[in-house]
Design a protein around this motif. Structure first.
Motif, PDB file in Angstrom:
ATOM      1  N   LEU A   1      81.497  76.451  54.221  1.00  0.00           N
ATOM      2  CA  LEU A   1      80.531  77.539  54.334  1.00  0.00           C
ATOM      3  C   LEU A   1      81.063  78.660  55.217  1.00  0.00           C
ATOM      4  O   LEU A   1      80.829  79.841  54.929  1.00  0.00           O
ATOM      5  CB  LEU A   1      79.211  77.006  54.877  1.00  0.00           C
ATOM      6  N   ASP A   2      81.786  78.340  56.292  1.00  0.00           N
ATOM      7  CA  ASP A   2      82.286  79.416  57.151  1.00  0.00           C
ATOM      8  C   ASP A   2      83.290  80.293  56.422  1.00  0.00           C
ATOM      9  O   ASP A   2      83.348  81.509  56.637  1.00  0.00           O
ATOM     10  CB  ASP A   2      82.858  78.874  58.455  1.00  0.00           C
TER      11      ASP A   2
ATOM     12  N   PRO B   1      78.244  76.353  59.981  1.00  0.00           N
ATOM     13  CA  PRO B   1      79.054  76.575  58.775  1.00  0.00           C
ATOM     14  C   PRO B   1      80.399  75.862  58.737  1.00  0.00           C
ATOM     15  O   PRO B   1      80.986  75.725  57.661  1.00  0.00           O
ATOM     16  CB  PRO B   1      79.247  78.100  58.777  1.00  0.00           C
TER      17      PRO B   1
ATOM     18  N   TYR C   1      77.422  86.648  60.603  1.00  0.00           N
ATOM     19  CA  TYR C   1      77.220  86.238  59.217  1.00  0.00           C
ATOM     20  C   TYR C   1      76.585  87.376  58.419  1.00  0.00           C
ATOM     21  O   TYR C   1      75.918  88.249  58.980  1.00  0.00           O
ATOM     22  CB  TYR C   1      76.319  85.004  59.140  1.00  0.00           C
TER      23      TYR C   1
END
Length: 310
Positions: free
Chosen positions: A94-95, A200, A242
Motif C-alpha cells: 500500500l505504501d 501502509p 498520502y
C-alpha cells in the motif's frame, strides 16, 4: 538467513528451498521470500514471539485477509533464530501505491482499508486489555494506559537522541503526553484486537473491479488487546503524506455508522493512544527513517495541538 537457518526451515517445511531473496522492511526481524517445489512462501526470522503472532493471525482470519501460517519455530535453537513461515500473497504494498502519482481508485481503497480496520477492532479477544503472554492469548496484567503514558513519555524522552529532538521539544512532548493521558480513561478497559502496526507498510493490495482492495494484512507481532482507535491513528499518522482521496475515504468509512459521541472522539483518542508508539519510535538510533518521521510528527503535534479533539 544463515545456512543453518536455511536447513532448519527446510526441515520444518519438509521440502527444499529452491531459491530465496531478502525482502525490505522488518525492523525487528528479517524477512525472506522463498521459492519451494510446492510454490512460494515467506519466512520471518527473529523478532518477538512467533507462536503468539501465529495464534493472533489465526484469530485474525475471521476478520481480515491474513496469510496462512505454514510452520512456526517459537524459540531459538542453537544459532537458528525463532521463525515463522507463511504463504506468499501476491499484491502491491500500500505504501508503494500511495506514492504512485498515477494511481486511481484511492478513495474506494481508503474505504476498504477502514472496513478492514473496523472488522479487526470488532473482535473482543480477551477479558482485559494488555499484551499477549502466550499462544493461548492470555493477557499479561497491565496498569491502565492512562496511568502509563506520562511515565512512559518521560522515560523515552530521556533516551531520545538530541539530534532527533532537542531538549525543548522533548520536554514539551513529555508535558503534552501527561496533559492528554487522562483522555484514555474512557478506553482503559477496552479489550478488542489491536494490530498495533496497521499502516501502509504492512498492507498488501490487489486490483479489483472498482480499483483496489486489501489483499493481506501483514506483521501481527505487536498485536494486543485494547482500543481499536489505535489502529486508525496508526494508519493516519502520516496522512499528510498520502493522497487526499485515500485519507478522505478512510476517515469517512471508519466513522460510518458510529454513534455521534464515538464519531466525535475516535480520531482524538486514537492520536493520544498513538503517543505511545511515537514516543517509543524516536528513541531508535540515528539513521532510522521511521523514527525520523515520528520526530517530524511530534513537532507537528507540538506546533498545532492534537486535531480532532472534542
Amino acid at each position: 538467513m544463515t545456512p543453518e537457518e536455511t536447513e532448519a526451515v527446510e526441515a520444518a517445511l519438509g521440502e527444499p528451498i529452491v531459491d530465496s531473496r531478502k525482502l525490505a522492511g522488518g525492523f525487528s526481524h528479517e524477512t525472506w521470500a522463498l521459492v519451494l517445489e510446492s510454490g512460494r512462501a515467506v519466512v520471518r526470522l527473529g523478532g518477538g514471539a512467533p507462536g503468539v503472532e501465529a495464534a493472533v493471525m489465526e484469530r485474525g482470519t475471521e476478520l481480515a485477509p491474513v496469510p496462512p501460517v505454514r510452520v512456526v519455530q517459537e524459540s531459538a535453537v542453537g544459532d537458528v533464530r525463532p521463525f515463522m513461515v507463511i504463504d506468499y500473497i501476491d499484491g502491491r504494498m500500500l505504501d508503494d501505491l500511495l506514492a504512485d502519482p498515477d494511481a486511481d481508485g484511492l478513495r474506494t481503497l481508503g474505504s476498504d482499508v477502514a472496513r478492514v480496520a473496523r472488522r479487526i477492532g470488532s473482535l473482543t479477544i480477551a477479558s482485559r486489555p494488555g499484551f499477549f503472554a502466550d499462544p493461548a492469548l492470555h493477557v499479561r496484567a497491565e496498569r491502565p494506559w492512562s496511568e502509563q503514558l506520562a511515565e512512559f513519555a518521560a522515560e523515552c524522552m530521556a533516551a531520545t537522541p538530541d539530534e532527533r529532538l532537542n531538549r525543548e521539544h522533548r520536554r514539551a512532548w513529555a508535558k503534552l503526553c501527561a496533559a492528554h493521558a487522562p483522555a484514555l480513561t474512557e478506553v482503559d478497559s477496552d479489550a478488542q484486537l489491536v494490530h498495533s502496526d496497521f499502516n501502509p507498510k504492512n498492507i498488501l493490495v490487489a486490483p479489483a473491479a472498482d480499483g483496489w482492495r486489501v489483499a493481506s494484512v501483514l506483521d501481527w507481532e505487536f498485536a494486543y488487546a485494547g482500543c481499536p482507535y489505535a489502529d486508525a491513528a496508526n494508519m493516519l499518522r502520516f496522512a499528510d503524506e498520502y493522497p487526499p482521496a485515500y485519507v478522505e475515504g478512510f476517515r469517512a468509512e471508519y466513522a460510518e455508522g458510529m454513534a455521534p459521541e464515538d464519531a466525535a472522539r475516535w480520531e482524538f483518542v486514537g492520536i493520544v493512544l498513538d503517543m505511545f508508539a511515537l514516543t517509543s519510535l524516536v528513541t531508535r538510533p540515528i539513521g532510522h527513517s521511521v523514527a525520523d518521521q515520528a520526530a517530524g510528527r511530534i513537532r507537528v503535534l507540538l506546533d498545532g495541538g492534537l486535531p480532532g479533539r472534542r
